[in-house]
Design an enzyme around this catalytic site. Structure first.
Site, PDB file in Angstrom:
ATOM      1  N   LYS A  95       0.524  -1.318  -0.295  1.00 53.82           N
ATOM      2  CA  LYS A  95      -0.250   0.110   0.407  1.00 53.82           C
ATOM      3  C   LYS A  95       0.695   1.103  -0.101  1.00 53.82           C
ATOM      4  O   LYS A  95       2.090   1.409  -0.339  1.00 53.82           O
ATOM      5  CB  LYS A  95      -1.244  -0.262   1.108  1.00 53.82           C
ATOM      6  N   ARG A 137      -1.188 -14.347   4.925  1.00 49.94           N
ATOM      7  CA  ARG A 137      -2.425 -13.804   5.113  1.00 49.94           C
ATOM      8  C   ARG A 137      -1.702 -13.422   7.337  1.00 49.94           C
ATOM      9  O   ARG A 137      -1.118 -12.594   7.825  1.00 49.94           O
ATOM     10  CB  ARG A 137      -3.772 -14.224   5.896  1.00 49.94           C
ATOM     11  N   THR A 152      -5.897  -7.094  10.558  1.00 48.01           N
ATOM     12  CA  THR A 152      -6.245  -5.908   9.380  1.00 48.01           C
ATOM     13  C   THR A 152      -5.655  -4.685  10.527  1.00 48.01           C
ATOM     14  O   THR A 152      -5.357  -4.025   9.810  1.00 48.01           O
ATOM     15  CB  THR A 152      -7.517  -5.306   9.652  1.00 48.01           C
ATOM     16  N   ARG A 189       2.884  -6.233  10.085  1.00 44.19           N
ATOM     17  CA  ARG A 189       1.692  -4.984  10.191  1.00 44.19           C
ATOM     18  C   ARG A 189       2.548  -4.900  11.698  1.00 44.19           C
ATOM     19  O   ARG A 189       2.320  -3.853  12.288  1.00 44.19           O
ATOM     20  CB  ARG A 189       0.391  -5.365   9.610  1.00 44.19           C
ATOM     21  N   ASN A 232      -1.875   0.126   7.052  1.00 40.00           N
ATOM     22  CA  ASN A 232      -1.842  -0.795   7.566  1.00 40.00           C
ATOM     23  C   ASN A 232      -0.451  -1.879   6.431  1.00 40.00           C
ATOM     24  O   ASN A 232      -0.705  -3.469   6.708  1.00 40.00           O
ATOM     25  CB  ASN A 232      -2.744  -2.207   8.447  1.00 40.00           C
ATOM     26  N   HIS A 270      -1.567  -5.515   1.632  1.00 36.55           N
ATOM     27  CA  HIS A 270      -3.645  -5.697   1.239  1.00 36.55           C
ATOM     28  C   HIS A 270      -2.578  -7.032   1.112  1.00 36.55           C
ATOM     29  O   HIS A 270      -1.651  -7.444  -0.128  1.00 36.55           O
ATOM     30  CB  HIS A 270      -3.872  -5.081   0.339  1.00 36.55           C
TER      31      HIS A 270
HETATM   32  N1  UDP Z   1      -9.879  -0.810   7.679  1.00 40.87           N
HETATM   33  C1  UDP Z   1     -10.590   0.726   7.664  1.00 40.87           C
HETATM   34  N2  UDP Z   1     -10.854   1.098   9.620  1.00 40.87           N
HETATM   35  C2  UDP Z   1     -11.650  -0.230   9.346  1.00 40.87           C
HETATM   36  C3  UDP Z   1     -11.627  -1.445   8.182  1.00 40.87           C
HETATM   37  C4  UDP Z   1     -10.950  -1.811   7.268  1.00 40.87           C
HETATM   38  O1  UDP Z   1      -9.906   1.203   7.473  1.00 40.87           O
HETATM   39  O2  UDP Z   1     -12.146  -0.277  10.664  1.00 40.87           O
HETATM   40  C5  UDP Z   1      -9.063  -0.683   6.138  1.00 40.87           C
HETATM   41  C6  UDP Z   1      -8.206  -1.666   6.597  1.00 40.87           C
HETATM   42  O3  UDP Z   1      -7.057  -0.819   5.669  1.00 40.87           O
HETATM   43  C7  UDP Z   1      -7.842  -2.576   5.945  1.00 40.87           C
HETATM   44  C8  UDP Z   1      -9.119  -2.838   4.173  1.00 40.87           C
HETATM   45  O4  UDP Z   1     -10.069  -1.345   5.041  1.00 40.87           O
HETATM   46  O5  UDP Z   1      -6.927  -3.469   5.283  1.00 40.87           O
HETATM   47  C9  UDP Z   1      -9.624  -3.537   3.661  1.00 40.87           C
HETATM   48  O6  UDP Z   1     -10.299  -4.109   5.116  1.00 40.87           O
HETATM   49  P1  UDP Z   1     -10.296  -5.561   5.471  1.00 40.87           P
HETATM   50  O7  UDP Z   1     -10.953  -5.847   6.521  1.00 40.87           O
HETATM   51  O8  UDP Z   1     -10.819  -6.838   4.107  1.00 40.87           O
HETATM   52  O9  UDP Z   1      -9.048  -5.840   6.315  1.00 40.87           O
HETATM   53  P2  UDP Z   1      -7.487  -6.959   5.080  1.00 40.87           P
HETATM   54  O10 UDP Z   1      -8.185  -7.592   4.728  1.00 40.87           O
HETATM   55  O11 UDP Z   1      -6.904  -5.681   4.587  1.00 40.87           O
HETATM   56  O12 UDP Z   1      -6.969  -7.570   6.812  1.00 40.87           O
HETATM   57 MG    MG Z   2      -9.162  -7.961   3.530  1.00 39.72          MG
END
Ligand code: UDP
Ligand code: MG
Length: 194
Positions: free
Chosen positions: A13, A122, A128, A139, A159, A162
């Protein structure tokens, strides 16, 4: 499909790129015996990011739920920051911030292949929310962010990476970002394939 053929999709990112962590992030996949089979730096449009992230209500609501979990844990009022406690509306706002952020600077798109590639990546990336990520994860080692401050600053949680969550998501994302002009390569990795 052979277990070793499993592929997953990663985007470094804007914060990962701007912190100078491209090499560090890719190194962590390679050192865990995953094979990089495609990679490119590019600048995504907002529209491309909109087509990358799911649009289904269920996924949008989950963004709201992730924010809500932190607010509940620390006794913060989601209504104060968003003017609503409707998690669908909260999720939509967060998704918009995410599209803005992801199209704000160059990204690096990567496909890695290997046994349990989706789950392994992952695990290496971590959860996340950086404030919950264990040390040893990408992260957890290089970021510390939370929706508590991100939402106040009207931006997505930073974070670094992706990564696809399921093999189906990986398939969709690889097809979305790699096509005829950006091929996926085949080669044998020493110590892994022979
Ligand atoms: N995100 C955010 N606030 C939240 C939840 C998610 O800004 O409360 C953003 C964060 O950057 C995250 C992305 O949205 O990486 C996609 O969310 P997802 O649940 O898919 O998380 P990931 O798969 O990236 O762990
Ligand atoms: Mg995701």
């Amino acid at each position: 499909m052979q277990p070793k053929e499993e592929k997953t999709f990663i985007l470094i990112k804007p914060d990962g790129v701007r912190k100078g962590l491209i090499g560090e992030i890719i190194k962590r996949f390679e050192q865990r015996d995953l094979k990089v089979v495609a990679m490119e730096m590019f600048h995504a449009s907002r529209k491309e990011m909109d087509n990358h992230y799911p649009k289904e209500d269920k996924w949008v609501r989950r963004l709201g739920e992730k924010t809500m979990a932190t607010y509940a844990k620390y006794g913060h009022d989601v209504k104060k920051d968003f003017g609503t406690s409707d998690l669908m509306r909260v999720g939509k706002t967060v998704r918009g911030w995410l599209l803005d952020f992801m199209s704000s600077a160059p990204l690096v798109k990567v496909v890695v292949q290997g046994v349990h590639a989706v789950d392994m990546v992952r695990k290496i990336v971590g959860p996340t929310m950086p404030y919950l990520a264990e040390m040893g994860t990408i992260r957890g080692d290089f970021s510390n962010d939370s929706p508590l401050n991100a939402n106040v600053e009207r931006r997505s949680v930073f974070n670094l990476v992706h990564a696809s969550e399921t093999p189906e998501e990986a398939k969709h994302e690889i097809a979305h970002w790699f096509g005829k002009k950006s091929p996926i390569y085949k080669y044998k990795r020493f110590g892994v394939d022979e």
